[in-house]
Design a protein around this motif. Structure first.
Motif, PDB file in Angstrom:
ATOM      1  N   ILE A 156       0.924  -1.236   0.186  1.00  0.00           N
ATOM      2  CA  ILE A 156      -0.038  -0.105  -0.317  1.00  0.00           C
ATOM      3  C   ILE A 156       0.926   1.283   0.362  1.00  0.00           C
ATOM      4  O   ILE A 156       1.793   0.985   0.727  1.00  0.00           O
ATOM      5  CB  ILE A 156      -1.161  -0.149   1.152  1.00  0.00           C
ATOM      6  N   ALA A 157       0.551   1.888  -0.921  1.00  0.00           N
ATOM      7  CA  ALA A 157       1.118   3.461  -1.056  1.00  0.00           C
ATOM      8  C   ALA A 157       0.565   4.401  -1.105  1.00  0.00           C
ATOM      9  O   ALA A 157      -0.408   4.516  -1.032  1.00  0.00           O
ATOM     10  CB  ALA A 157       2.054   3.469  -2.184  1.00  0.00           C
ATOM     11  N   CYS A 158       1.287   5.539   0.141  1.00  0.00           N
ATOM     12  CA  CYS A 158       0.324   6.911   0.730  1.00  0.00           C
ATOM     13  C   CYS A 158       0.542   8.412  -0.546  1.00  0.00           C
ATOM     14  O   CYS A 158       1.488   8.224  -1.102  1.00  0.00           O
ATOM     15  CB  CYS A 158       0.484   7.195   1.787  1.00  0.00           C
ATOM     16  N   VAL A 159      -0.484   8.403  -1.339  1.00  0.00           N
ATOM     17  CA  VAL A 159      -0.318   9.275  -2.575  1.00  0.00           C
ATOM     18  C   VAL A 159      -1.183  10.764  -2.491  1.00  0.00           C
ATOM     19  O   VAL A 159      -1.700  10.375  -1.521  1.00  0.00           O
ATOM     20  CB  VAL A 159      -0.878   8.824  -3.694  1.00  0.00           C
ATOM     21  N   GLY A 160      -0.302  11.513  -2.634  1.00  0.00           N
ATOM     22  CA  GLY A 160      -1.638  13.014  -3.303  1.00  0.00           C
ATOM     23  C   GLY A 160      -1.395  13.639  -1.361  1.00  0.00           C
ATOM     24  O   GLY A 160      -0.746  13.453  -0.548  1.00  0.00           O
ATOM     25  N   THR A 161      -2.006  14.364  -0.860  1.00  0.00           N
ATOM     26  CA  THR A 161      -2.367  15.344  -0.204  1.00  0.00           C
ATOM     27  C   THR A 161      -3.436  16.216  -0.622  1.00  0.00           C
ATOM     28  O   THR A 161      -3.866  16.655  -0.906  1.00  0.00           O
ATOM     29  CB  THR A 161      -1.348  17.476  -0.487  1.00  0.00           C
ATOM     30  N   ALA A 163      -3.393  12.593   2.238  1.00  0.00           N
ATOM     31  CA  ALA A 163      -2.163  10.813   1.779  1.00  0.00           C
ATOM     32  C   ALA A 163      -3.820  10.292   1.313  1.00  0.00           C
ATOM     33  O   ALA A 163      -4.366  10.092   2.225  1.00  0.00           O
ATOM     34  CB  ALA A 163      -1.211  11.067   3.063  1.00  0.00           C
ATOM     35  N   VAL A 164      -3.703   9.642  -0.116  1.00  0.00           N
ATOM     36  CA  VAL A 164      -4.660   8.042   0.093  1.00  0.00           C
ATOM     37  C   VAL A 164      -4.221   7.297  -0.003  1.00  0.00           C
ATOM     38  O   VAL A 164      -2.851   6.969  -1.402  1.00  0.00           O
ATOM     39  CB  VAL A 164      -5.536   8.347  -1.662  1.00  0.00           C
ATOM     40  N   PRO A 165      -4.649   6.050   0.661  1.00  0.00           N
ATOM     41  CA  PRO A 165      -3.743   5.123   0.386  1.00  0.00           C
ATOM     42  C   PRO A 165      -4.011   3.990  -0.932  1.00  0.00           C
ATOM     43  O   PRO A 165      -5.263   4.150  -0.838  1.00  0.00           O
ATOM     44  CB  PRO A 165      -4.413   4.223   2.120  1.00  0.00           C
ATOM     45  N   LEU A 166      -3.415   3.292  -1.644  1.00  0.00           N
ATOM     46  CA  LEU A 166      -3.584   3.221  -2.475  1.00  0.00           C
ATOM     47  C   LEU A 166      -2.635   1.854  -2.822  1.00  0.00           C
ATOM     48  O   LEU A 166      -1.786   1.440  -2.247  1.00  0.00           O
ATOM     49  CB  LEU A 166      -3.229   3.878  -3.871  1.00  0.00           C
ATOM     50  N   PRO A 167      -3.694   0.557  -3.365  1.00  0.00           N
ATOM     51  CA  PRO A 167      -2.616  -0.356  -3.055  1.00  0.00           C
ATOM     52  C   PRO A 167      -1.785  -0.303  -4.705  1.00  0.00           C
ATOM     53  O   PRO A 167      -1.766   0.490  -5.486  1.00  0.00           O
ATOM     54  CB  PRO A 167      -3.346  -1.580  -3.825  1.00  0.00           C
ATOM     55  N   VAL A 168      -0.429  -1.198  -4.587  1.00  0.00           N
ATOM     56  CA  VAL A 168       0.547  -1.564  -5.323  1.00  0.00           C
ATOM     57  C   VAL A 168       0.250  -2.922  -5.771  1.00  0.00           C
ATOM     58  O   VAL A 168       0.571  -3.894  -5.289  1.00  0.00           O
ATOM     59  CB  VAL A 168       2.112  -1.049  -4.548  1.00  0.00           C
ATOM     60  N   ILE A 169      -0.036  -2.129  -7.617  1.00  0.00           N
ATOM     61  CA  ILE A 169      -0.256  -3.665  -8.241  1.00  0.00           C
ATOM     62  C   ILE A 169       0.931  -3.592  -9.056  1.00  0.00           C
ATOM     63  O   ILE A 169       1.742  -3.163  -9.414  1.00  0.00           O
ATOM     64  CB  ILE A 169      -1.358  -3.245  -9.129  1.00  0.00           C
ATOM     65  N   SER A 170       1.773  -5.310  -8.862  1.00  0.00           N
ATOM     66  CA  SER A 170       2.319  -5.853  -9.756  1.00  0.00           C
ATOM     67  C   SER A 170       2.148  -6.442 -11.068  1.00  0.00           C
ATOM     68  O   SER A 170       0.291  -6.845 -11.283  1.00  0.00           O
ATOM     69  CB  SER A 170       2.860  -7.223  -8.796  1.00  0.00           C
ATOM     70  N   SER A 171       3.021  -6.514 -12.337  1.00  0.00           N
ATOM     71  CA  SER A 171       2.761  -7.233 -13.287  1.00  0.00           C
ATOM     72  C   SER A 171       3.184  -8.397 -13.011  1.00  0.00           C
ATOM     73  O   SER A 171       3.323  -8.890 -14.660  1.00  0.00           O
ATOM     74  CB  SER A 171       2.095  -6.410 -14.590  1.00  0.00           C
TER      75      SER A 171
END
Length: 195
Positions: A156-161, A163-171
């Motif tokens: 999970i990475a926090c992005v923006g101001t 901070a919004v937690p978003l999943p880090v997705i693998s390919s």
């Protein structure tokens, strides 16, 4: 529980039972024509579950309480049936507190006993191989000697101001040898994006 016959196009309802897995993000596999196995998932309260159920078409669902070690409760894990060893193979998942797992567990379908094969649950008996690391909600399929795993959430990475937690997705595409429990990264070109 219901069964759909692909040849006749007819639905059939099986008898009801108090022991019915009620969860989302659950792993269910069809081991034989008359046996299905369900493990884990997320309960109505949002917490990960660690329950194991079997479904036999003649008797319905039954809660199984295996003795000994077992995987921690989890949801979003992958499960495949290893026909050669008659085992359910479970990989990854999200544990309580949104902790991602790198573990590989096997369930012996005859004895209903769990065994940790690799990952953070291992006591040094597991084979080497870097593997995909902690992972949940990946696509997986078992075929022949391998479990193939594609994509999934790696963190999970926090992005923006603010901070919004978003999943880090693998390919990434990984292959797990079901005889040695060694992971191999499969090099793909122009494959699908992470999901």
């Amino acid at each position: 529980s219901w069964s759909f016959d692909l040849y006749t196009g007819v639905w059939m309802q099986f008898g009801t039972s108090d022991a019915v897995p009620v969860a989302s993000h659950i792993a269910v596999l069809g081991a034989t024509e008359t046996l299905a196995v369900s493990f884990g998932g997320k309960g109505k309260d949002g917490l990960a579950l660690g329950q194991l159920f079997t479904f036999v078409s003649s008797a319905g669902w039954s809660l199984v309480l295996p003795a000994g070690e077992r995987p921690s409760p989890r949801a979003g894990h992958a499960a495949v049936h290893d026909q050669a060893s008659y085992q359910m193979v479970v990989h990854g998942g999200m544990q309580q507190g949104s902790i991602l797992s790198d573990e590989v567990w096997t369930l012996d379908m005859q004895s209903k006993k769990w065994h940790c094969e690799s990952g953070s649950c291992s006591t040094g008996n597991a084979a080497t191989g870097a593997g995909p690391g902690p992972l949940a909600f990946q696509a997986a399929v078992g075929t022949g000697l391998f479990l193939f795993s594609h994509g999934g959430v790696t963190g999970i990475a926090c992005v923006g101001t603010p901070a919004v937690p978003l999943p880090v997705i693998s390919s990434d595409l990984w292959a797990l040898n079901l005889a040695s429990y060694e992971w191999y990264k499969v090099d793909i070109q122009d494959g699908p994006a992470g999901r």
